[in-house]
Design an enzyme around this catalytic site. Structure first.
Site, PDB file in Angstrom:
ATOM      1  N   LYS A   1      20.829 -18.266  20.983  1.00 26.58           N
ATOM      2  CA  LYS A   1      19.628 -18.836  21.605  1.00 26.58           C
ATOM      3  C   LYS A   1      18.445 -18.816  20.662  1.00 26.58           C
ATOM      4  O   LYS A   1      17.736 -19.818  20.491  1.00 26.58           O
ATOM      5  CB  LYS A   1      19.345 -18.049  22.895  1.00 26.58           C
ATOM      6  CG  LYS A   1      18.066 -18.410  23.648  1.00 26.58           C
ATOM      7  CD  LYS A   1      16.868 -17.582  23.241  1.00 26.58           C
ATOM      8  CE  LYS A   1      17.045 -16.094  23.415  1.00 26.58           C
ATOM      9  NZ  LYS A   1      17.056 -15.626  24.794  1.00 26.58           N
ATOM     10  N   CYS A  27      21.344 -13.914  23.263  1.00 26.88           N
ATOM     11  CA  CYS A  27      20.129 -13.765  22.460  1.00 26.88           C
ATOM     12  C   CYS A  27      20.240 -14.371  21.060  1.00 26.88           C
ATOM     13  O   CYS A  27      19.333 -15.081  20.606  1.00 26.88           O
ATOM     14  CB  CYS A  27      19.768 -12.292  22.307  1.00 26.88           C
ATOM     15  SG  CYS A  27      19.984 -11.289  23.784  1.00 26.88           S
ATOM     16  N   TYR A  61      14.836 -17.994  32.952  1.00 26.48           N
ATOM     17  CA  TYR A  61      14.462 -18.031  31.540  1.00 26.48           C
ATOM     18  C   TYR A  61      15.581 -18.643  30.705  1.00 26.48           C
ATOM     19  O   TYR A  61      15.315 -19.325  29.708  1.00 26.48           O
ATOM     20  CB  TYR A  61      14.075 -16.636  31.040  1.00 26.48           C
ATOM     21  CG  TYR A  61      15.206 -15.654  30.866  1.00 26.48           C
ATOM     22  CD1 TYR A  61      15.888 -15.550  29.670  1.00 26.48           C
ATOM     23  CD2 TYR A  61      15.576 -14.807  31.908  1.00 26.48           C
ATOM     24  CE1 TYR A  61      16.923 -14.644  29.511  1.00 26.48           C
ATOM     25  CE2 TYR A  61      16.598 -13.898  31.752  1.00 26.48           C
ATOM     26  CZ  TYR A  61      17.273 -13.824  30.558  1.00 26.48           C
ATOM     27  OH  TYR A  61      18.299 -12.931  30.405  1.00 26.48           O
ATOM     28  N   GLU A  74      -4.876 -10.510  17.316  1.00 34.30           N
ATOM     29  CA  GLU A  74      -6.204  -9.907  17.449  1.00 34.30           C
ATOM     30  C   GLU A  74      -6.885 -10.320  18.749  1.00 34.30           C
ATOM     31  O   GLU A  74      -7.827  -9.647  19.204  1.00 34.30           O
ATOM     32  CB  GLU A  74      -7.087 -10.276  16.256  1.00 34.30           C
ATOM     33  CG  GLU A  74      -7.531 -11.715  16.221  1.00 34.30           C
ATOM     34  CD  GLU A  74      -8.462 -12.010  15.050  1.00 34.30           C
ATOM     35  OE1 GLU A  74      -9.412 -11.236  14.841  1.00 34.30           O
ATOM     36  OE2 GLU A  74      -8.218 -13.014  14.348  1.00 34.30           O
ATOM     37  N   HIS A  76      -7.417 -10.068  11.083  1.00 32.31           N
ATOM     38  CA  HIS A  76      -7.981 -11.412  11.154  1.00 32.31           C
ATOM     39  C   HIS A  76      -7.516 -12.252   9.958  1.00 32.31           C
ATOM     40  O   HIS A  76      -7.420 -11.743   8.841  1.00 32.31           O
ATOM     41  CB  HIS A  76      -9.516 -11.318  11.131  1.00 32.31           C
ATOM     42  CG  HIS A  76     -10.203 -12.629  11.320  1.00 32.31           C
ATOM     43  ND1 HIS A  76     -10.218 -13.286  12.530  1.00 32.31           N
ATOM     44  CD2 HIS A  76     -10.900 -13.409  10.442  1.00 32.31           C
ATOM     45  CE1 HIS A  76     -10.892 -14.411  12.400  1.00 32.31           C
ATOM     46  NE2 HIS A  76     -11.322 -14.505  11.138  1.00 32.31           N
ATOM     47  N   CYS A 106      25.082 -11.029  24.328  1.00 32.02           N
ATOM     48  CA  CYS A 106      23.921 -11.199  23.452  1.00 32.02           C
ATOM     49  C   CYS A 106      24.302 -11.833  22.121  1.00 32.02           C
ATOM     50  O   CYS A 106      23.710 -12.817  21.694  1.00 32.02           O
ATOM     51  CB  CYS A 106      23.248  -9.851  23.217  1.00 32.02           C
ATOM     52  SG  CYS A 106      21.935  -9.899  21.977  1.00 32.02           S
ATOM     53  N   GLU A 128      14.765 -21.763  28.386  1.00 28.29           N
ATOM     54  CA  GLU A 128      14.980 -21.601  26.947  1.00 28.29           C
ATOM     55  C   GLU A 128      15.918 -22.681  26.420  1.00 28.29           C
ATOM     56  O   GLU A 128      15.667 -23.288  25.371  1.00 28.29           O
ATOM     57  CB  GLU A 128      15.553 -20.214  26.659  1.00 28.29           C
ATOM     58  CG  GLU A 128      14.530 -19.098  26.804  1.00 28.29           C
ATOM     59  CD  GLU A 128      15.131 -17.715  26.618  1.00 28.29           C
ATOM     60  OE1 GLU A 128      14.368 -16.789  26.308  1.00 28.29           O
ATOM     61  OE2 GLU A 128      16.360 -17.569  26.776  1.00 28.29           O
TER      62      GLU A 128
END
Length: 631
Positions: A197, A194, A342, A611, A606, A189, A346
């Protein structure tokens, strides 16, 4: 008195993920508790054969429970009084007198397993029960715990165990990639996963925003020549790979140093050595100079993670992997990303985002295991943002050209030349040289991962967490939490087990994708098409609304709900900016049993993309347009 052995029968077909998971759990339990469970597997070769047996043979009529008579999904699980039954093409169904109890499907079978293994007498209610591993406070071994692997899960477990008073050593030795790339403490990672990346991804988004968004927001980049007739022109930009790479690598090196310091602060002995088992309490370790010694421990934790699967074709050694791409000295240039995982998407996304020519070779489908509709939308978005796709092909040959490029021949006979070929066709657990045969631990031959229950392997004093543990999510936070909880059970007074269900994750493609819970396809497979409703919304994030280059792209969200009166939320999926930040909070709600009413009763913030998840009103079954309007 020992409890009587339970004979558990499971019927299903191998391509059903729910059936496969129940089978794996029961296989593990029979290894750990052979006197308590006997597992009888009734496997049909495909879905059609299974459904013919279940729905047409009359087998359900032999069960007294109404739930059995109505059950139509896979798997079909029950307890029997004997183990002599062998189902064959529906001709040999369980007899009424031999049936003890109908268990149900996937969820009910796993719940029964948890209840069967629940603590008794001296253990807390609802706690995790593991097989006794022989550990005593007065043992004569060198350590209480040796952790093999210094990645996220291994370090977390090491520090937690040491904090609880255990004498702990953590082994971390990075075997170079086939291209010779190495890295420091912290595992995949931090070094090649991670962290780099996400930083490359952030750089690519910033680059795209400067080009596509800045002019629309009145930000002029460059001289006055970029301002013509009242309009700001798209600026000419260049990403300097060397600068980006070096800054990211410097940050990673700072993390490597901090991890060493934190292990020392927690009084964990850090050993830059490669270990393999000689017996259940002894490992042989080798340092970088080849010096060999042995260490003993009462308990071991395997946290070696995984490594990329090499490309298996002629010239496959010319390809690099995700272990290499972040450390390349020079820009990868025109790049072919092999695979639709993925990791592949990615990498393809951020490479294209910084201006490179990128192609993805796809053998079958994008993002297998994720929601199909969302995965296809990611593909369309990436195509629209410059990534090229070669569908239904695999490389059959790679060869160097005189110009030092790589000529790739594909399975459809076509050819092209690239500066870099990046293979991202999957990962396998790094277990080959651990000496697991010396301790009676077998691995899943498909991925080399170690089966286990409650992180305990077939060798009771040897445990596993993270990507090396079979049938668990391959995610850094999962490894960390599992490691911490395991150490608390081993050296503290905790009985809390890791909950691997409803774990949020995000795919950092150019259009980010966050999800938690069931995909739409999984939900339909599990609950039936008539038992599921999908609420969805397509919308234009406000921050995209001024940019002409973005107004034809849309974000998307959907919520999968069961059709019970409670309307339990089964899954949430979000495609749009900052998907990970959006979904994390909803993950907490999913753990607490989120209902659709609770979601829509929540007042949204908002104007935000998040939302959209609390204001949905359009269902797929209605056939209405799911495009969002204004306020």
């Amino acid at each position: 008195m020992a409890p009587a052995q339970k004979i558990v029968n499971v019927a299903g077909y191998p391509s059903c993920g729910f059936y496969s998971k129940v089978v794996k759990v029961l296989q593990s339990l029979t290894v750990l508790f052979p006197t308590r469970i006997k597992f009888v597997n009734h496997e049909f070769h495909d879905r059609a054969a299974y459904r013919q047996w279940l729905l047409e043979s009359g087998v359900r009529d032999n069960f007294r429970e109404a739930t059995a008579k109505q059950h139509s999904a896979s798997p079909f699980c029950w307890l029997s009084k004997t183990d002599s039954l062998v189902i064959s093409s529906g001709d040999n169904n369980p007899k009424k007198e031999d049936i003890e109890k109908f268990l149900g499907g996937h969820d009910e079978a796993l719940k029964w397993c948890r209840e069967l293994m629940a603590p008794c007498e001296d253990e807390t209610e609802n706690g995790a029960t593991m097989k006794a591993d022989g550990h005593t406070a007065d043992h004569s071994y060198d350590y209480d715990l040796i952790v093999i692997g210094g990645g996220s899960g291994g370090m977390a477990a090491s520090k937690e165990a040491a904090g609880l008073g255990a004498k702990v050593a953590c082994l971390d030795f990075v075997k170079p990639s086939p291209k010779g790339t190495t890295w420091g403490l912290g595992g995949t990672c931090v070094n090649v996963g991670c962290i780099p990346k996400k930083l490359f991804h952030a750089g690519s988004l910033l680059h795209e925003s400067i080009k596509k968004d800045a002019p629309a927001y009145g930000v002029q980049v460059g001289g006055d020549e970029n301002f013509k007739d009242g309009f700001i022109q798209e600026p000419a930009t260049k990403v300097h790979w060397g600068v980006l790479r070096e800054n990211i690598q410097n940050y990673i090196r700072s993390l490597n140093f901090k991890y060493r310091v934190r292990l020392r602060e927690k009084e964990v002995t850090y050993l830059n050595k490669l270990g393999k088992f000689l017996d259940p309490h002894t490992i042989e370790v080798v340092d970088k100079k080849g010096r060999v010694s042995t260490l003993t421990s009462s308990r071991f934790l395997i946290a070696t993670g995984g490594r990329p699967t090499p490309l298996q074709c002629e010239g496959g050694e010319l390809a690099i992997s995700s272990d290499d791409v972040f450390a390349l000295e020079e820009s990868p240039g025109k790049t072919l990303c092999v695979g639709a995982s993925y990791i592949s998407l990615e990498c393809a996304g951020f490479l294209a985002g910084i201006g490179l020519d990128v192609t993805v070779a796809v053998r079958s489908i994008l993002l297998r295991g994720f929601d199909r509709e969302c995965s296809d939308k990611i593909g369309e978005y990436m195509k629209d943002h410059g990534v090229q796709f070669r569908n239904k092909v695999t490389p059959t040959k790679l060869e160097k050209t005189e110009s030092n490029q790589i000529k790739v021949t594909f399975s459809d006979g076509s050819e092209d030349t690239y500066d870099t070929v990046l293979s991202a066709i999957g990962r396998q657990a790094d277990t080959d040289k651990l000496g697991l045969d010396k301790i009676g631990v077998e691995v899943n031959p498909k991925n080399k991962r170690i089966p286990g229950t409650l992180e305990q392997t077939a060798c009771p004093n040897v445990y596993a967490v993270g990507d090396v543990l079979d049938d668990t999510p391959e995610l850094t936070p999962v490894a960390i939490q599992a490691g911490v909880l395991l150490s608390r059970r081993l050296f503290g007074e905790s009985k809390e087990a890791m909950d691997y269900l409803n774990v949020c994750t995000t795919v950092f493609t150019p259009l980010e994708y966050g999800c938690v819970g069931y995909s739409e396809d999984e939900a339909i497979e599990k609950f039936g098409e008539s038992g599921v409703e999908v609420n969805h919304r397509e919308f234009l994030p406000l921050e995209w609304s001024l940019s002409l280059g973005r107004t034809h792209s849309f974000a998307y969200a959907k919520i999968i709900v069961d059709k019970t009166p409670q309307q339990n939320v089964l899954g949430m999926h979000f495609l749009g900016p900052n998907a990970g930040e959006v979904l994390q909070g909803y993950g907490v709600s999913m753990k607490q049993g989120l209902t659709f009413k609770a979601l829509t009763d929540t007042v949204g913030i908002h104007p935000t993309s998040s939302e959209e998840l609390v204001t949905m009103s359009v269902t797929k079954s209605s056939g209405e347009d799911c495009s969002a309007g204004g306020c």
